[in-house]
Design a protein around this motif. Structure first.
Motif, PDB file in Angstrom:
ATOM      1  N   ALA A   4       0.995  -1.112  -0.029  1.00 39.80           N
ATOM      2  CA  ALA A   4      -0.225  -0.027  -0.125  1.00 39.80           C
ATOM      3  C   ALA A   4       0.842   1.350  -0.038  1.00 39.80           C
ATOM      4  N   ALA A   5       1.693   1.304   0.907  1.00 41.49           N
ATOM      5  CA  ALA A   5       2.754   2.369   0.771  1.00 41.49           C
ATOM      6  C   ALA A   5       3.520   2.545  -0.573  1.00 41.49           C
ATOM      7  N   ARG A   6       3.929   1.417  -1.039  1.00 42.55           N
ATOM      8  CA  ARG A   6       4.982   1.528  -2.272  1.00 42.55           C
ATOM      9  C   ARG A   6       4.803   0.515  -3.260  1.00 42.55           C
ATOM     10  N   PRO A   7       3.777   0.704  -4.054  1.00 39.50           N
ATOM     11  CA  PRO A   7       3.359  -0.413  -4.974  1.00 39.50           C
ATOM     12  C   PRO A   7       4.304  -0.149  -6.048  1.00 39.50           C
ATOM     13  N   PRO A   8       4.439  -1.379  -6.846  1.00 40.59           N
ATOM     14  CA  PRO A   8       5.407  -1.297  -7.938  1.00 40.59           C
ATOM     15  C   PRO A   8       4.815  -0.392  -9.083  1.00 40.59           C
ATOM     16  N   ALA A   9       5.534  -0.030  -9.993  1.00 42.89           N
ATOM     17  CA  ALA A   9       5.382   0.837 -11.208  1.00 42.89           C
ATOM     18  C   ALA A   9       4.032   0.288 -11.842  1.00 42.89           C
ATOM     19  N   VAL A  10       4.371  -1.146 -12.231  1.00 37.88           N
ATOM     20  CA  VAL A  10       3.358  -1.977 -12.884  1.00 37.88           C
ATOM     21  C   VAL A  10       2.863  -2.956 -11.861  1.00 37.88           C
ATOM     22  N   VAL A  11       1.551  -3.010 -11.521  1.00 43.56           N
ATOM     23  CA  VAL A  11       1.092  -3.935 -10.656  1.00 43.56           C
ATOM     24  C   VAL A  11       0.497  -5.191 -11.531  1.00 43.56           C
ATOM     25  N   ARG A  12       1.397  -6.285 -10.950  1.00 43.05           N
ATOM     26  CA  ARG A  12       0.511  -7.449 -11.656  1.00 43.05           C
ATOM     27  C   ARG A  12      -0.126  -8.379 -10.463  1.00 43.05           C
ATOM     28  N   TYR A  13      -0.914  -9.400 -11.228  1.00 44.87           N
ATOM     29  CA  TYR A  13      -1.722 -10.228 -10.273  1.00 44.87           C
ATOM     30  C   TYR A  13      -0.862 -10.681  -8.946  1.00 44.87           C
ATOM     31  N   ASP A  14       0.125 -11.165  -9.453  1.00 45.53           N
ATOM     32  CA  ASP A  14       0.911 -11.896  -8.144  1.00 45.53           C
ATOM     33  C   ASP A  14       1.513 -10.798  -7.270  1.00 45.53           C
ATOM     34  N   ASP A  15       1.565  -9.535  -7.665  1.00 36.96           N
ATOM     35  CA  ASP A  15       1.944  -8.649  -6.763  1.00 36.96           C
ATOM     36  C   ASP A  15       1.163  -8.065  -5.534  1.00 36.96           C
ATOM     37  N   VAL A  16      -0.022  -8.500  -5.722  1.00 36.91           N
ATOM     38  CA  VAL A  16      -1.198  -8.012  -4.990  1.00 36.91           C
ATOM     39  C   VAL A  16      -1.286  -8.885  -3.782  1.00 36.91           C
TER      40      VAL A  16
END
Length: 89
Positions: A4-16
């Motif tokens: 929540a504080a630092r999401p990746p530049a491109v959020v992929r399904y497995d990042d969530v």
């Protein structure tokens, strides 16, 4: 740092960090977590407000996959508001 504080530049399904819905239900029922607070995190419109410009690689279909899962989580959380979904809207 948290997602929540630092999401990746491109959020992929497995990042969530998808919640375990069974554990979430147990936490709400035990009073450890407030369902309305969780609902705000997983509401599809709120999710898009926070991360919309970062969700999924262009043309990958990942945005749709992510939003389908967000909607699934939101529906499960909303069912908790009514004591496990016993209330109808």
């Amino acid at each position: 740092a948290s997602f929540a504080a630092r999401p990746p530049a491109v959020v992929r399904y497995d990042d969530v960090p998808w919640p375990d819905l069974k554990l979430l239900r147990e936490a709400v029922e035990a009073g450890v977590v407030e369902s309305k607070a969780v609902s705000r995190v997983w509401h599809p419109d709120k999710f898009l407000q926070r991360l919309g410009d970062r969700i999924g690689a262009p043309g990958s279909g990942e945005r749709e996959r992510i939003m389908e899962r967000v909607t699934e989580v939101a529906t499960a959380v909303n069912a908790l508001h009514g004591g496990g979904g016993s209330k109808k809207r």
